[in-house]
Design an enzyme around this catalytic site. Structure first.
Site, PDB file in Angstrom:
ATOM      1  CB  SER A  60      28.382  89.562 -41.964  1.00  0.00           C
ATOM      2  OG  SER A  60      27.841  88.312 -41.634  1.00  0.00           O
ATOM      3  CG  HIS A 101      31.227  91.626 -38.871  1.00  0.00           C
ATOM      4  ND1 HIS A 101      30.689  90.933 -37.794  1.00  0.00           N
ATOM      5  CD2 HIS A 101      30.983  90.849 -39.956  1.00  0.00           C
ATOM      6  CE1 HIS A 101      30.167  89.803 -38.215  1.00  0.00           C
ATOM      7  NE2 HIS A 101      30.336  89.721 -39.523  1.00  0.00           N
TER       8      HIS A 101
END
Length: 250
Positions: free
Chosen positions: A126, A177
């Site tokens: 991610s 993230h």
């Protein structure tokens, strides 16, 4: 930029880096969950801040390729299939790999320094994928010559959804993230220097004699299939988003 009309054969020839990355995702996932020594692979490669502090620095890199669940690996791999090809074509293989690895590594470095030694073990691509999205943020704001308005709106909408999911979901590495996104945007001025816009016309067909030529019917085929592919794209994306959310809730 984000509608995929290629066959599996043409996709892996046109975007070999993305194909290899996804293959690594899937191979490691199968190994960790179904093959001998899978638990050892997971234990050796998972991100662990305390282990990094004790000198196991490879754990800053290895989590980029590892995933917990089937929904986790499918969601990240699907995101790479959608958002990666345009960047691989525009940047070239070396620059694309550089962005992917740098943003993924910086995301894990941020997790180490901000999360602290007691931060739970973490893994997943991610951070690197948000790095690619961060590069799109820079495109939308500062390089409008490289992305049209419709695609800019689409990618910014997806980024907004991704950020919301980052904060409302459980077991999500928020630091990876956010700092992956920031790292991707920060690399924009350097990595996008001299880059040409993504173009469908650069997709080439190879004849049996080995000569490279344009397929004269390719654009017509894309026009006929674009509406159907767009619907299928959104259906698949929504299914994977829902699967990702449910996997975090249950």
């Amino acid at each position: 930029m984000f509608i995929r009309n290629e066959s599996f054969y043409s996709f892996r020839r046109q975007y070999p880096i993305i194909t290899i990355l996804i293959a690594i995702h899937l191979i490691l996932f199968v190994w960790m969950n179904f093959l001998p020594f899978g638990g050892w692979v997971l234990a050796l490669g998972i991100g662990n801040n305390l282990a990094v502090a004790n000198g196991e620095y490879w754990r800053i890199v290895t989590p980029i390729f590892m995933h917990y669940s089937i929904s986790h690996v499918l969601f990240n791999s699907f995101s790479l299939v959608i958002f990666g090809p345009a960047l691989e074509q525009m940047l070239g293989r070396i620059k694309f790999l550089l962005v992917y690895f740098l943003t993924g590594i910086l995301a894990n470095v941020a997790t180490f320094y901000i999360g602290g030694l007691t931060y739970p073990p973490h893994l997943g691509a991610s951070g690197a994928i948000f790095g690619l999205l961060g590069l799109y943020v820079y495109l939308v704001i500062y390089r409008k010559d490289l992305i049209d308005h419709a695609n800019a709106q689409l990618v910014m909408t997806i980024i907004a959804i991704g950020l919301v999911m980052t904060f409302v979901g459980s077991n999500i590495n928020i630091f990876a993230h956010l700092f992956g996104l920031i790292a991707g945007a920060a690399l924009g001025p350097i990595i996008l220097n001299g880059v040409k816009p993504y173009s469908y016309y650069r997709q080439r067909a190879v004849h049996d004699d080995g000569k490279v030529a344009f397929d004269p019917n390719r654009w017509n085929k894309k026009q006929r299939n674009s509406k159907l592919m767009k619907k299928l794209l959104w259906i698949c994306f929504i299914i994977l988003v829902v699967a990702g959310i449910l996997s975090q809730l249950f």
